[in-house]
Enzyme design. Structure first.
Site, PDB file in Angstrom:
ATOM      1  N   LYS A 191       0.819  -1.196   0.000  1.00 37.85           N
ATOM      2  CA  LYS A 191       0.000   0.000   0.000  1.00 37.85           C
ATOM      3  C   LYS A 191       0.865   1.264   0.000  1.00 37.85           C
ATOM      4  O   LYS A 191       0.397   2.340  -0.318  1.00 37.85           O
ATOM      5  CB  LYS A 191      -0.876   0.032   1.271  1.00 37.85           C
TER       6      LYS A 191
ATOM      7  N   ASP B 273      14.681  -0.243   1.467  1.00 38.44           N
ATOM      8  CA  ASP B 273      15.435  -0.293   2.726  1.00 38.44           C
ATOM      9  C   ASP B 273      16.489  -1.392   2.582  1.00 38.44           C
ATOM     10  O   ASP B 273      17.572  -1.158   2.049  1.00 38.44           O
ATOM     11  CB  ASP B 273      14.436  -0.553   3.864  1.00 38.44           C
TER      12      ASP B 273
ATOM     13  N   ASP C 107       7.641   2.624  -2.766  1.00 37.61           N
ATOM     14  CA  ASP C 107       7.741   3.732  -1.811  1.00 37.61           C
ATOM     15  C   ASP C 107       9.169   3.920  -1.311  1.00 37.61           C
ATOM     16  O   ASP C 107       9.747   4.980  -1.421  1.00 37.61           O
ATOM     17  CB  ASP C 107       6.762   3.557  -0.638  1.00 37.61           C
TER      18      ASP C 107
HETATM   19  P1  IMP Z   1      12.968  -3.703   2.301  1.00 36.84           P
HETATM   20  O1  IMP Z   1      12.464  -5.038   1.808  1.00 36.84           O
HETATM   21  O2  IMP Z   1      13.747  -3.823   3.567  1.00 36.84           O
HETATM   22  O3  IMP Z   1      13.693  -2.918   1.235  1.00 36.84           O
HETATM   23  O4  IMP Z   1      11.711  -2.881   2.742  1.00 36.84           O
HETATM   24  C1  IMP Z   1      10.832  -2.389   1.809  1.00 36.84           C
HETATM   25  C2  IMP Z   1       9.461  -2.181   2.373  1.00 36.84           C
HETATM   26  O5  IMP Z   1       9.464  -2.017   3.797  1.00 36.84           O
HETATM   27  C3  IMP Z   1       8.889  -0.913   1.821  1.00 36.84           C
HETATM   28  O6  IMP Z   1       8.164  -1.156   0.636  1.00 36.84           O
HETATM   29  C4  IMP Z   1       8.024  -0.396   2.960  1.00 36.84           C
HETATM   30  O7  IMP Z   1       6.726  -0.926   2.836  1.00 36.84           O
HETATM   31  C5  IMP Z   1       8.667  -0.927   4.193  1.00 36.84           C
HETATM   32  N1  IMP Z   1       9.539   0.093   4.820  1.00 36.84           N
HETATM   33  C6  IMP Z   1      10.894   0.131   4.831  1.00 36.84           C
HETATM   34  N2  IMP Z   1      11.338   1.202   5.497  1.00 36.84           N
HETATM   35  C7  IMP Z   1      10.236   1.870   5.910  1.00 36.84           C
HETATM   36  C8  IMP Z   1      10.048   3.090   6.660  1.00 36.84           C
HETATM   37  O8  IMP Z   1      10.979   3.807   7.070  1.00 36.84           O
HETATM   38  N3  IMP Z   1       8.747   3.447   6.890  1.00 36.84           N
HETATM   39  C9  IMP Z   1       7.690   2.707   6.464  1.00 36.84           C
HETATM   40  N4  IMP Z   1       7.831   1.577   5.750  1.00 36.84           N
HETATM   41  C10 IMP Z   1       9.090   1.159   5.480  1.00 36.84           C
HETATM   42 MG    MG Z   2       6.035  -1.039   0.682  1.00 33.44          MG
END
Ligand code: IMP
Ligand code: MG
Length: 189
Positions: free
Chosen positions: A55, A115, A112
């Site tokens: 979302k 990370d 969005d």
């Molecule tokens: P990754 O798989 O660790 O790259 O995380 C990606 C997903 O984690 C994003 O699409 C977000 O939905 C969520 N996410 C990562 N960091 C944040 C943050 O600082 N705030 C809110 N959602 C986050």
């Molecule tokens: Mg996300």
């Protein structure tokens, strides 16, 4: 000028959980206009299929698609990589898949925030297996130095630090998606 135009404006109903404004509403809109213009130029001959990752990317998608002056198509996927916490589980679950066929399409994933990169890495492999003609990523936020998996990102809105952030689609426990700026989160997750 409304209160929302001020970079220091903090939504009163959320103020106790929010730190500084990291990216103001005006800065978001200005950068998204630039991204839209760039995508318009670079995809002029092949209007992309925009794939919004629900979302969190919903606000970004809504503004970005209106900044692109091409006959784009849109579709939505929902993935879940976070439980209720603010650290990635590393496990990505497809909650809603696409409705359209990707074969021979120029696909642009609208995300969005990147990370750890685990979510995007999974999505790229998952969608790449459906034979799109091209597959690229437009991420609003990139957390600098946090990637466990290096990503090639064609478009990035803003590079930020490692803090957990909310607003403009980003949530903590499903809240604060409706803020029009991005804030650091200082409350209890
Ligand atoms: P990754 O798989 O660790 O790259 O995380 C990606 C997903 O984690 C994003 O699409 C977000 O939905 C969520 N996410 C990562 N960091 C944040 C943050 O600082 N705030 C809110 N959602 C986050
Ligand atoms: Mg996300």
């Amino acid at each position: 000028m409304t209160a929302h135009d001020s970079p220091d404006f903090t939504a009163h109903w959320a103020a106790h959980d929010l730190g500084d404004v990291l990216v103001s509403a005006n800065a978001l809109q200005a950068r998204i206009k630039e991204l839209g213009a760039q995508i318009t130029r670079e995809y002029a001959d092949n209007p992309p299929l925009l794939v919004c990752v629900l979302k969190g990317a919903v606000n970004f998608m809504s503004d970005l698609m209106r900044a692109i002056e091409l006959p784009v198509e849109i579709d939505f996927m929902a993935v879940s990589s976070y439980g209720a916490a603010t650290k990635t589980s590393g496990v990505v679950r497809i909650v809603k898949d696409l409705d359209v066929d990707l074969a021979n399409r120029d696909v642009l994933i609208v995300e969005d925030v990147v990370d750890s990169g685990l979510t995007l890495n999974y999505l790229r492999q998952y969608l790449g297996a459906r034979n799109p003609r091209s597959l690229h990523v437009c991420a609003l936020l990139l957390k600098e130095g946090e990637q466990r998996i290096e990503q090639e990102l064609k478009y990035v809105g803003f590079t930020i630090g490692g803090d957990f952030v909310v607003g403009y689609g980003l949530d903590v426990n499903e809240r604060y998606r409706n803020l029009d700026a991005i804030y650091t989160f200082v409350g209890e997750a």
